[in-house]
Design an enzyme around this catalytic site. Structure first.
Site, PDB file in Angstrom:
ATOM      1  N   GLY A 125       7.749  -4.990   3.245  1.00  0.00           N
ATOM      2  CA  GLY A 125       6.386  -5.218   3.700  1.00  0.00           C
ATOM      3  C   GLY A 125       5.662  -6.126   2.731  1.00  0.00           C
ATOM      4  O   GLY A 125       5.995  -6.177   1.545  1.00  0.00           O
ATOM      5  N   GLY A 176      10.463  -2.381   3.534  1.00  0.00           N
ATOM      6  CA  GLY A 176      10.117  -2.422   4.947  1.00  0.00           C
ATOM      7  C   GLY A 176      11.166  -3.082   5.812  1.00  0.00           C
ATOM      8  O   GLY A 176      11.263  -2.800   7.014  1.00  0.00           O
ATOM      9  N   GLU A 203      10.824   0.650  -4.467  1.00  0.00           N
ATOM     10  CA  GLU A 203       9.406   1.037  -4.514  1.00  0.00           C
ATOM     11  C   GLU A 203       8.962   1.713  -5.804  1.00  0.00           C
ATOM     12  O   GLU A 203       7.805   1.559  -6.215  1.00  0.00           O
ATOM     13  CB  GLU A 203       9.087   1.954  -3.322  1.00  0.00           C
ATOM     14  CG  GLU A 203       9.015   1.243  -1.984  1.00  0.00           C
ATOM     15  CD  GLU A 203      10.381   1.034  -1.342  1.00  0.00           C
ATOM     16  OE1 GLU A 203      10.433   0.459  -0.251  1.00  0.00           O
ATOM     17  OE2 GLU A 203      11.397   1.455  -1.937  1.00  0.00           O
ATOM     18  N   ASP A 257       9.449   4.536   1.510  1.00  0.00           N
ATOM     19  CA  ASP A 257       8.715   4.979   2.699  1.00  0.00           C
ATOM     20  C   ASP A 257       9.442   4.489   3.953  1.00  0.00           C
ATOM     21  O   ASP A 257      10.657   4.495   3.998  1.00  0.00           O
ATOM     22  CB  ASP A 257       7.253   4.512   2.621  1.00  0.00           C
ATOM     23  CG  ASP A 257       7.134   2.987   2.513  1.00  0.00           C
ATOM     24  OD1 ASP A 257       8.121   2.316   2.161  1.00  0.00           O
ATOM     25  OD2 ASP A 257       6.040   2.453   2.789  1.00  0.00           O
TER      26      ASP A 257
END
Length: 383
Positions: A73, A122, A145, A153
């Protein structure tokens, strides 16, 4: 399809190739390694929902332009939006992204992701939940992350927790990079295809008038090769990984690794220790708890819980490590984040638990995932 036409710039970021019986979606921000913008996530969600209803579309192919599938992301843009508006603008991005992950995980038609290059964060969320994941010799997978002050996530607590033994804890906490062979052997990829054969594979798939997963898998099998695991691969040492990463706390994991380091001189092992020491201590603790909880939860439950967690991160009340990590790694690039708290033993279990609770904000809402109907067996199994 929605009647309102998307902005032309939006269309450029996700290209669509119309095939006889399928659609090929191409992530198209090559200079940014196809990092997912808010617009890209919105467009992908719109397309996936539209094509699920279209009887002429039998399968979806998803790939990236350039040398990446998707590097994650666009968190630098998320931080910018939060600074210009408020934390809820960051939460909005993750709300839409997690909804897309859920649609992919429960999709009624086969999704074939071509992972010829970088697959991180992501980008993993946009592919790992789909039915077929084709790695190549160019694939590089990572969930980095914890080095950013975030946590794995996009439903990672679901798919990492289902890897062999405690390999998911190793990958999620250290941000270790895996190649295509390692991805296949641990289950992150379903097939390994030489990149030179991808054009032939794609041609065979787009001309298939079928949504039968067995037929799709048989076609991919025709172009697949056996994995060659490099001699220095961490996957050779699942015994040591399980011994250390099965322990209850991050402190115990790190202590066990340091004891093993007396006998193990391989690069991946010292890199794992260094990664844990450099990562955000808060991120490590919430990441371990998240993956452990994911072992017992369906994909929807994982995403709802991860949304709570990411909202706490965006809000910045419990810790500002995410903003400091983005500053140090992505913006200023000094690679010297100042984590607060700076040590694992300064973070209590009570603080970790707060990340898993509802957010104290009267305007905040839980992630509301869309109702899904007539799901195939493999999707029902994820719930």
């Amino acid at each position: 399809m929605a009647s309102s036409k998307p902005h032309p710039h939006l269309l450029d970021q996700v290209l669509v190739q119309d095939n006889s019986f399928s659609k090929t979606l191409i992530l198209n921000r090559p200079k940014q390694l196809n990092a997912l913008s808010h617009q890209m996530v919105s467009r992908l969600l719109e397309l996936f929902l539209a094509y699920e209803k279209d009887p002429n579309v039998k399968l979806l192919l998803l790939k990236g332009s350039g040398r990446a599938f998707c590097a994650g992301g666009d968190v630098a843009a998320v931080v910018r939006d939060i600074r210009e508006a408020d934390w809820k603008s960051g939460a909005d991005f993750f709300c839409k992204e997690f909804t897309l992950n859920y649609i992919m995980a429960t999709y009624t038609k086969p999704q074939v992701s071509i992972l010829d290059g970088i697959v991180m964060g992501g980008g993993a969320g946009a592919s790992m939940h789909g039915r077929f994941r084709v790695a190549t010799e160019n694939s590089v997978f990572a969930m980095p992350e914890t080095a950013l002050g975030l946590f794995p996530d996009v439903g990672a607590s679901y798919y990492l927790s289902r890897l062999p033994g405690f390999f998911g804890e190793y990958v999620g906490l250290t941000g270790a990079r895996l190649d295509g062979a390692e991805m296949l052997l641990c289950g992150l990829a379903t097939h390994l295809v030489p990149s030179a054969k991808l054009p032939l594979l794609e041609e065979a798939l787009v001309n298939l008038d079928s949504c039968d997963p067995a037929r799709i898998s048989a076609i991919i099998d025709e172009y697949s090769e056996r994995p060659y695991l490099k001699g220095k691969s961490a996957y050779h040492r699942l015994d040591v990984i399980d011994k250390c990463f099965s322990l209850r706390t991050v402190e115990a994991i790190l202590s066990a690794l340091e004891k093993e380091a007396v006998n193990i001189t391989e690069d991946w092992f010292s890199a794992a220790i260094q990664s844990l020491k450099k990562a955000s201590p808060t991120s490590l603790k919430i990441s371990l708890k998240s993956i452990r909880e994911g072992r017992l939860q369906g994909v929807g439950q994982c995403l709802v819980r991860e949304y709570r967690m990411v909202c706490h991160v965006m809000q910045g009340k419990l810790s500002k490590d995410f903003f400091e990590g983005c500053r140090a790694i992505l913006l200023d690039k000094d690679k010297n984040p100042k984590w607060e708290p700076s040590q694992l033993d300064l973070i209590s279990d009570a603080v970790v638990e707060e990340y898993f609770s509802k957010v104290d904000d009267e305007e905040w809402e839980e992630l509301k995932l869309p109702a899904r109907f007539n799901l195939p067996g493999h999707a029902i199994a994820k719930l």
